[in-house]
Design an enzyme around this catalytic site. Structure first.
Site, PDB file in Angstrom:
ATOM      1  N   TYR A  11       0.827  -1.223   0.000  1.00 51.74           N
ATOM      2  CA  TYR A  11       0.000   0.000   0.000  1.00 51.74           C
ATOM      3  C   TYR A  11       0.864   1.277   0.000  1.00 51.74           C
ATOM      4  CZ  TYR A  11      -3.370   3.414   1.918  1.00 51.74           C
ATOM      5  OH  TYR A  11      -4.149   4.519   2.155  1.00 51.74           O
ATOM      6  N   TYR A 141       3.652  -5.873  17.163  1.00 47.68           N
ATOM      7  CA  TYR A 141       3.987  -5.129  15.941  1.00 47.68           C
ATOM      8  C   TYR A 141       4.843  -3.904  16.270  1.00 47.68           C
ATOM      9  CZ  TYR A 141       3.319  -1.763  12.191  1.00 47.68           C
ATOM     10  OH  TYR A 141       3.533  -0.817  11.230  1.00 47.68           O
ATOM     11  N   LYS A 145       8.915  -3.022  15.414  1.00 48.67           N
ATOM     12  CA  LYS A 145       9.350  -1.804  14.700  1.00 48.67           C
ATOM     13  C   LYS A 145      10.356  -1.027  15.545  1.00 48.67           C
ATOM     14  CE  LYS A 145       7.246  -1.960  10.783  1.00 48.67           C
ATOM     15  NZ  LYS A 145       7.717  -1.548   9.461  1.00 48.67           N
ATOM     16  N   LEU A 190     -10.031   1.351   9.604  1.00 50.51           N
ATOM     17  CA  LEU A 190     -11.342   1.981   9.752  1.00 50.51           C
ATOM     18  C   LEU A 190     -11.942   2.486   8.426  1.00 50.51           C
ATOM     19  CD1 LEU A 190     -13.591   2.948  11.662  1.00 50.51           C
ATOM     20  CD2 LEU A 190     -12.352   5.123  11.850  1.00 50.51           C
ATOM     21  N   PHE A 208     -15.615   0.391  17.793  1.00 47.25           N
ATOM     22  CA  PHE A 208     -14.976  -0.354  18.892  1.00 47.25           C
ATOM     23  C   PHE A 208     -14.863   0.514  20.144  1.00 47.25           C
ATOM     24  CE2 PHE A 208     -12.527  -2.890  15.413  1.00 47.25           C
ATOM     25  CZ  PHE A 208     -13.638  -3.696  15.214  1.00 47.25           C
ATOM     26  N   ARG A 221      -7.847   9.505  16.202  1.00 46.00           N
ATOM     27  CA  ARG A 221      -6.639   9.164  15.438  1.00 46.00           C
ATOM     28  C   ARG A 221      -6.274  10.318  14.513  1.00 46.00           C
ATOM     29  NH1 ARG A 221      -6.569   5.994  18.730  1.00 46.00           N
ATOM     30  NH2 ARG A 221      -6.307   3.741  18.689  1.00 46.00           N
ATOM     31  N   ASP A 285      -6.127  -0.708  22.007  1.00 46.19           N
ATOM     32  CA  ASP A 285      -6.343   0.556  21.295  1.00 46.19           C
ATOM     33  C   ASP A 285      -6.152   1.744  22.243  1.00 46.19           C
ATOM     34  OD1 ASP A 285      -6.876  -0.125  18.691  1.00 46.19           O
ATOM     35  OD2 ASP A 285      -9.054  -0.141  18.911  1.00 46.19           O
TER      36      ASP A 285
HETATM   37  N1  UFG Z   1     -12.092   1.018  14.466  1.00 46.57           N
HETATM   38  C1  UFG Z   1     -13.433   0.811  14.703  1.00 46.57           C
HETATM   39  N2  UFG Z   1     -14.073  -0.125  13.938  1.00 46.57           N
HETATM   40  C2  UFG Z   1     -13.432  -0.846  12.980  1.00 46.57           C
HETATM   41  C3  UFG Z   1     -12.053  -0.631  12.751  1.00 46.57           C
HETATM   42  C4  UFG Z   1     -11.408   0.319  13.525  1.00 46.57           C
HETATM   43  O1  UFG Z   1     -14.053   1.440  15.572  1.00 46.57           O
HETATM   44  O2  UFG Z   1     -14.085  -1.696  12.348  1.00 46.57           O
HETATM   45  C5  UFG Z   1     -11.406   2.051  15.265  1.00 46.57           C
HETATM   46  C6  UFG Z   1     -10.234   1.510  16.053  1.00 46.57           C
HETATM   47  O3  UFG Z   1     -10.657   1.062  17.310  1.00 46.57           O
HETATM   48  C7  UFG Z   1      -9.338   2.760  16.130  1.00 46.57           C
HETATM   49  C8  UFG Z   1      -9.648   3.524  14.839  1.00 46.57           C
HETATM   50  O4  UFG Z   1     -10.886   2.992  14.378  1.00 46.57           O
HETATM   51  O5  UFG Z   1      -9.729   3.538  17.210  1.00 46.57           O
HETATM   52  C9  UFG Z   1      -8.599   3.329  13.773  1.00 46.57           C
HETATM   53  O6  UFG Z   1      -8.365   1.937  13.630  1.00 46.57           O
HETATM   54  P1  UFG Z   1      -7.423   1.337  12.488  1.00 46.57           P
HETATM   55  O7  UFG Z   1      -7.423  -0.134  12.653  1.00 46.57           O
HETATM   56  O8  UFG Z   1      -7.811   1.909  11.169  1.00 46.57           O
HETATM   57  O9  UFG Z   1      -6.005   1.944  12.844  1.00 46.57           O
HETATM   58  P2  UFG Z   1      -5.179   1.843  14.207  1.00 46.57           P
HETATM   59  O10 UFG Z   1      -5.182   3.226  14.798  1.00 46.57           O
HETATM   60  O11 UFG Z   1      -5.573   0.745  15.067  1.00 46.57           O
HETATM   61  O12 UFG Z   1      -3.778   1.417  13.624  1.00 46.57           O
HETATM   62  C10 UFG Z   1      -2.909   2.302  13.003  1.00 46.57           C
HETATM   63  C11 UFG Z   1      -2.079   1.554  11.972  1.00 46.57           C
HETATM   64  C12 UFG Z   1      -1.242   0.505  12.644  1.00 46.57           C
HETATM   65  C13 UFG Z   1      -0.445   1.135  13.739  1.00 46.57           C
HETATM   66  C14 UFG Z   1      -1.345   1.873  14.698  1.00 46.57           C
HETATM   67  C15 UFG Z   1      -0.597   2.616  15.740  1.00 46.57           C
HETATM   68  O13 UFG Z   1      -2.900   0.962  11.026  1.00 46.57           O
HETATM   69  O14 UFG Z   1      -0.363  -0.051  11.714  1.00 46.57           O
HETATM   70  O15 UFG Z   1      -2.094   2.842  13.987  1.00 46.57           O
HETATM   71  O16 UFG Z   1      -1.343   2.648  16.915  1.00 46.57           O
HETATM   72  F1  UFG Z   1       0.214   0.193  14.443  1.00 46.57           F
END
Ligand code: UFG
Length: 330
Positions: A11, A141, A145, A190, A208, A221, A285
């Site tokens: 990506y 993860y 890193k 998300l 979530f 975020r 999270d």
């Molecule tokens: N979320 C939902 N529903 C979903 C998916 C996500 O509510 O179906 C929420 C998550 O709880 C989070 C936010 O949306 O609060 C963003 O979630 P993502 O999975 O899109 O991204 P993350 O913040 O968990 O992860 C990102 C990067 C990771 C990295 C991380 C650092 O994708 O690679 O930030 O904390 F490790």
């Protein structure tokens, strides 16, 4: 310049390759296509299918292609999977970086830019997060890193190699050409998951947790467009080509949005009501992650172009609605 991009079919890697080629640079891609896509490989790049842990393969690539610098994206990046299968992450991310560094040292290549993550910080001490803040990952993860960052640091001291580590916050969006975009399987992020609702691929989006200590109770975020991440990699390679010292930079917009706010933006962009349901919190999270990217702005001269969340979600929607099955034939 000529740059070796490891993970250039993934990506963020593919978007960086497009940006490098648009800026007149030569690109060699190495990707094992485990999570990357052949269709995402830029037609003007030289492509080698192979694994970063394969020492003789990497040595051959370095001998055949005299590159000026390396950009390293080739790693596993799913937080949830890293908790279930930590050794997969140590093997690909940490051992992969070790083999790559050995090959670079053996072949006299001394400049590398690589993908790090906000996950190196864990639960932040303060917002916005600075590069000098405490790093205490809450998942495997992020830990791998951070281990990679430390390996680069000590190797750079011993072997006069220089590196830039880029700690991404939430990568999203798609290339303006509509040719490449986000296509993970399984998808866990998300914005693409929200957009599956108007595409008829899921009935609703699960939120979530809604009792975090944030303005509407959902997680905050810092969403940063993938093309802005790509441009930061080019600035970072140029910085190393100028002879500057190793360093670490956060990459984000410096603005936070809640999950509910992102869903509302997606409703506006798609014109779909997008049903949302509150679901249990996802383990690990943090409530709020927002970058300070001042250092990247002042030292690298980086300036993100996609500064409003609506244009970011629009660019993601433009990709997903035209490629409902990602890179698979539709
Ligand atoms: N979320 C939902 N529903 C979903 C998916 C996500 O509510 O179906 C929420 C998550 O709880 C989070 C936010 O949306 O609060 C963003 O979630 P993502 O999975 O899109 O991204 P993350 O913040 O968990 O992860 C990102 C990067 C990771 C990295 C991380 C650092 O994708 O690679 O930030 O904390 F490790």
């Amino acid at each position: 310049m000529k740059v070796l991009v490891l993970g250039g079919a993934g990506y963020i890697g593919s978007h960086t390759v497009y940006e490098l080629i648009d800026n007149g640079h030569k690109v060699v891609i190495v990707d094992n296509l485990e999570t990357g896509h052949l269709e995402a490989v830029h037609p003007k790049a030289v492509f080698y299918k192979g694994d970063v842990r394969d020492r003789s393969f990497l040595n051959q690539v370095f001998q055949d292609e005299k590159v000026d610098a390396v950009i390293h994206f080739a790693a596993n990046s799913l937080v949830g999977e890293s908790m279930i299968n930590p050794l997969k992450y140590y093997d690909n991310n940490v051992c992969g970086a070790k083999v790559l560094l050995e090959a670079m040292v053996a072949n006299g290549v001394d400049k590398i830019v690589f993908s790090s993550t906000a996950a190196t910080y864990g639960e932040p001490e303060r917002i916005p997060i600075l590069e000098t803040d405490k790093t205490e990952p809450t998942n495997t993860y992020g830990e791998t890193k951070l281990a990679m960052e430390k390996m680069f640091k000590w190797t750079s001291k011993a072997h006069h190699l220089r590196y830039v580590s880029l700690r991404y916050f939430n990568a999203c969006g798609a290339h303006v050409s509509g040719q490449i975009g986000e296509a993970h399987s399984p998808e866990t992020h998300l914005i693409p998951l929200i957009l599956q609702v108007p595409m008829g691929k899921r009935s609703h989006i699960s939120i979530f947790g809604d009792d975090y200590d944030t303005k509407d109770g959902t997680c905050v975020r810092d969403y940063i467009h993938v093309t802005d991440l790509a441009s930061a990699h080019i600035k970072a390679v140029e910085y190393l080509m100028d002879g500057k010292e190793s360093s670490i930079f956060n990459l984000g917009n410096g603005v936070g949005f809640t999950v509910k706010e992102v869903i509302d933006v997606a409703r506006k962009v798609t014109g779909d009501e997008i049903r949302a349901e509150i679901a249990p919190k996802r383990a690990g999270d943090p409530a709020k992650l927002i970058a300070s990217s001042e250092k990247a702005r002042t030292v690298l001269g980086w300036e993100p172009k996609y500064t409003d969340i609506e244009s970011i979600v629009e660019s993601a929607w433009n990709w997903h609605k035209n490629h409902p099955n990602g890179f698979e034939r539709n």
